[in-house]
Design an enzyme around this catalytic site. Structure first.
Site, PDB file in Angstrom:
ATOM      1  N   ARG A 257      -4.964   0.731   4.918  1.00  0.00           N
ATOM      2  CA  ARG A 257      -4.020   0.892   3.800  1.00  0.00           C
ATOM      3  C   ARG A 257      -4.280  -0.184   2.726  1.00  0.00           C
ATOM      4  O   ARG A 257      -4.174   0.084   1.534  1.00  0.00           O
ATOM      5  CB  ARG A 257      -2.575   0.833   4.302  1.00  0.00           C
ATOM      6  CG  ARG A 257      -2.197   2.076   5.111  1.00  0.00           C
ATOM      7  CD  ARG A 257      -0.744   2.057   5.547  1.00  0.00           C
ATOM      8  NE  ARG A 257       0.217   2.099   4.461  1.00  0.00           N
ATOM      9  CZ  ARG A 257       0.652   3.202   3.852  1.00  0.00           C
ATOM     10  NH1 ARG A 257       0.205   4.379   4.235  1.00  0.00           N
ATOM     11  NH2 ARG A 257       1.544   3.131   2.887  1.00  0.00           N
TER      12      ARG A 257
ATOM     13  N   CYS B 202      12.874   3.774   1.435  1.00  0.00           N
ATOM     14  CA  CYS B 202      13.060   5.204   1.142  1.00  0.00           C
ATOM     15  C   CYS B 202      13.754   5.846   2.344  1.00  0.00           C
ATOM     16  O   CYS B 202      13.461   6.977   2.713  1.00  0.00           O
ATOM     17  CB  CYS B 202      11.743   5.882   0.792  1.00  0.00           C
ATOM     18  SG  CYS B 202      10.529   5.869   2.099  1.00  0.00           S
TER      19      CYS B 202
ATOM     20  N   ALA C  65       0.826  -1.220   0.000  1.00  0.00           N
ATOM     21  CA  ALA C  65       0.000   0.000   0.000  1.00  0.00           C
ATOM     22  C   ALA C  65       0.853   1.259   0.000  1.00  0.00           C
ATOM     23  O   ALA C  65       1.929   1.262   0.595  1.00  0.00           O
ATOM     24  CB  ALA C  65      -0.905  -0.003   1.227  1.00  0.00           C
ATOM     25  N   PRO C  66       0.423   2.330  -0.677  1.00  0.00           N
ATOM     26  CA  PRO C  66      -0.845   2.475  -1.402  1.00  0.00           C
ATOM     27  C   PRO C  66      -0.862   1.859  -2.805  1.00  0.00           C
ATOM     28  O   PRO C  66      -1.902   1.849  -3.443  1.00  0.00           O
ATOM     29  CB  PRO C  66      -1.026   3.995  -1.481  1.00  0.00           C
ATOM     30  CG  PRO C  66       0.366   4.535  -1.469  1.00  0.00           C
ATOM     31  CD  PRO C  66       1.163   3.613  -0.588  1.00  0.00           C
ATOM     32  N   GLY C  67       0.279   1.354  -3.282  1.00  0.00           N
ATOM     33  CA  GLY C  67       0.193   0.552  -4.499  1.00  0.00           C
ATOM     34  C   GLY C  67       1.054   0.995  -5.668  1.00  0.00           C
ATOM     35  O   GLY C  67       0.954   0.416  -6.747  1.00  0.00           O
ATOM     36  N   GLY C  68       1.911   1.994  -5.464  1.00  0.00           N
ATOM     37  CA  GLY C  68       2.725   2.499  -6.585  1.00  0.00           C
ATOM     38  C   GLY C  68       3.540   1.412  -7.264  1.00  0.00           C
ATOM     39  O   GLY C  68       3.545   1.296  -8.495  1.00  0.00           O
ATOM     40  N   LYS C  69       4.197   0.572  -6.457  1.00  0.00           N
ATOM     41  CA  LYS C  69       5.083  -0.430  -7.067  1.00  0.00           C
ATOM     42  C   LYS C  69       4.249  -1.563  -7.676  1.00  0.00           C
ATOM     43  O   LYS C  69       4.610  -2.103  -8.725  1.00  0.00           O
ATOM     44  CB  LYS C  69       6.101  -0.924  -6.043  1.00  0.00           C
ATOM     45  CG  LYS C  69       7.062   0.224  -5.678  1.00  0.00           C
ATOM     46  CD  LYS C  69       8.261  -0.188  -4.909  1.00  0.00           C
ATOM     47  CE  LYS C  69       9.248   0.970  -4.760  1.00  0.00           C
ATOM     48  NZ  LYS C  69       8.882   1.997  -3.782  1.00  0.00           N
TER      49      LYS C  69
ATOM     50  N   ASP D   2       9.264  -3.700  -0.553  1.00  0.00           N
ATOM     51  CA  ASP D   2       9.477  -2.258  -0.359  1.00  0.00           C
ATOM     52  C   ASP D   2       9.164  -2.034   1.122  1.00  0.00           C
ATOM     53  O   ASP D   2       8.026  -1.762   1.496  1.00  0.00           O
ATOM     54  CB  ASP D   2       8.519  -1.494  -1.280  1.00  0.00           C
ATOM     55  CG  ASP D   2       8.768  -0.008  -1.260  1.00  0.00           C
ATOM     56  OD1 ASP D   2       9.932   0.398  -1.099  1.00  0.00           O
ATOM     57  OD2 ASP D   2       7.803   0.765  -1.401  1.00  0.00           O
TER      58      ASP D   2
END
Ligand SMILES: C[S@@+](CC[C@H](N)C(=O)[O-])C[C@H]1O[C@@H](n2cnc3c(N)ncnc32)[C@H](O)[C@@H]1O
Length: 438
Positions: A135, A228, A108-112, A175
């Site tokens: 999430r 990150c 979550a939120p799902g970019g990858k 991630d």
């Protein structure tokens, strides 16, 4: 210890100073074009003047002052996803392929996940999971908006995933939750919330997550580990420790290109720092498992009830490929998947592949998710800008349409279902998604 002292404890002083200076500048914004729905920017933007991402073919930088892409009909139609530029590098490097089985453990939120769906062309199976219920719901809704079919969304603890999936995935995205120093420009709270204790707590969780990823990966499978955070404890140190306990794991070296830094005393992994790369920062390491693992345990779902003809009638009118044996039924809700499906046991499933719809009083009511998968080959009722804004608010549309359920679109992108009743198009956009746009 404050953040500056911490950075200077493992980075060269000049590099640390230059990184700290970059953190005072404005955040960079970018988006991923949804290649499932859009071929060219020109198809949806009147005068696209976005700068291309240097390494991601469907990634573009934009100026948030000029284009508010987060509040836009195209965004609601799933034409693109807003993701910062260095985060995009992770999936670019993992490079998931069509017809693989991929797990995104902390999605979550799902970019990858969304980037992976594009790379896989929505073929094969992507399982994305997040442990936090709210999430995971947001993740599920983003996957739906993007129009993905072959994607399962779970809301589970990693231990439960580990018990269910033994050596089955070709690729795993980890991630990891982190102390978030790469979020400082994006989120003021991340700065206030930072502490060395948080870094060490995160490192402990990251090691556990990496062990879980190892057990779910099949032979020759690859793990993409990213954070990150700039902290060595959450990045290079986690990998070193993991490698020490697994001699069947090797690093697949990432080619160092312009803007990338080699990780600290860890050959093959990279760091993206905002003073070198136009983005917020990321650590990325690609790992491969060499050992021979037991044959994956795969089991298809078995249907207990037959599929009502109304569901099949609806699907037969759509020119989409589907195999009847992969239509699943859960409490009168119908879902479609494919033969990459894995046995999900008792895992908490939020999205069981493509949500087709449900039977109510012997009638089939299609789900919004199905509308979002419509592509250019499917007939829709095209709306203008004003009608689209009204549709997303939940209003009825005064327009001609055929009998029954139809999909309305804007610039050929599906927005959702309508149903013609007494000469008007009754709105079937889900209430929870209503948006006020200008
Ligand atoms: C860095 S974010 C993931 C971002 C996501 N990959 C993306 O690209 O949009 C990390 C995620 O890990 C989840 N998480 C936190 N603690 C976790 C844990 N102990 N096990 C699994 N996931 C966890 C968080 O809810 C969060 O959504």
């Amino acid at each position: 210890m404050d953040f500056e002292t911490h950075l200077k404890s493992f980075l060269d002083i000049d590099e640390a100073n230059s990184l700290l200076k970059a953190l005072e500048k404005r955040q960079k914004h970018s988006f991923l074009l949804n290649t499932l729905k859009v071929n060219n920017l020109i198809d949806i933007f009147d005068n696209p003047q976005f700068i291309k991402h240097p390494y991601v073919s469907n990634g573009y930088y934009y100026d948030k002052e000029k284009d508010n892409l987060g509040k836009n009909i195209l965004f609601e139609a799933g034409a693109y996803y807003i993701q910062e530029p260095s985060a995009m590098m992770a999936i670019e490097i993992l490079d998931p392929k069509p017809n693989e089985r991929v797990l995104d453990m902390c999605a979550a939120p799902g970019g990858k996940s969304i980037h992976a769906i594009n790379k896989m062309q929505d073929k094969g199976l992507l399982i994305c999971n997040d442990v936090i219920p709210l999430r995971a719901k947001i993740l599920s809704s983003n996957i739906e908006k993007y129009g993905a079919r072959n994607c399962i969304v779970l809301n589970e603890k990693i231990d439960n995933l580990k018990k269910q999936f033994n050596c089955v995935f070709d690729k795993i995205i980890l991630d990891a939750p982190c102390s978030g120093s790469g979020m400082f420009r994006k989120n003021e709270f991340a700065k206030v919330d930072w502490s060395i204790n948080k870094v060490l707590e995160c490192a402990k969780i990251q090691k556990e997550l990496l062990e879980a990823a190892y057990s779910m990966l099949k032979e020759k499978g690859r793990i993409l580990y990213s954070t990150c955070s700039y902290s060595i404890e959450e990045n290079e140190n986690v990998i070193h420790e993991f490698l020490k306990s697994h001699d069947d794991i090797k690093i697949i070296p990432i080619e160092i290109k312009e803007g990338m830094l080699e990780a600290i005393n860890l050959k093959g992994a990279i760091r993206l720092h905002p003073n070198h790369f136009e983005g917020e920062g990321h650590f990325i390491c690609l790992l491969e498992k060499e050992s021979v693992t037991p044959k994956p345990y795969l089991k298809m779902i078995t249907r207990k009830k037959s599929i009502p003809f109304q569901v099949l009638d609806f699907l037969n009118k759509l020119p989409i490929d589907y195999d009847k044996q992969f239509i699943a039924n859960r409490n009168d809700e119908y879902y479609l998947l494919n033969d990459y499906l894995l046995d999900l046991g008792n895992l908490k499933v939020l999205r069981y592949g493509l949500h087709l719809g449900k039977m109510i009083n012997n009638r089939f009511e299609p789900n919004h998710a199905l509308a979002m998968t419509y592509n250019k080959n499917l007939k829709t009722i095209e709306l203008n800008r004003e009608e689209s804004i009204n549709y997303l608010k939940g209003l009825t549309i005064n327009k001609d349409g055929n009998e029954g359920y139809q999909v309305v679109s804007y610039k050929n992108l599906p927005l959702g279902f309508v149903k013609q009743v007494h000469g008007v198009l009754k709105n079937h956009y889900p209430k929870g998604l209503y948006k006020k746009l200008d």
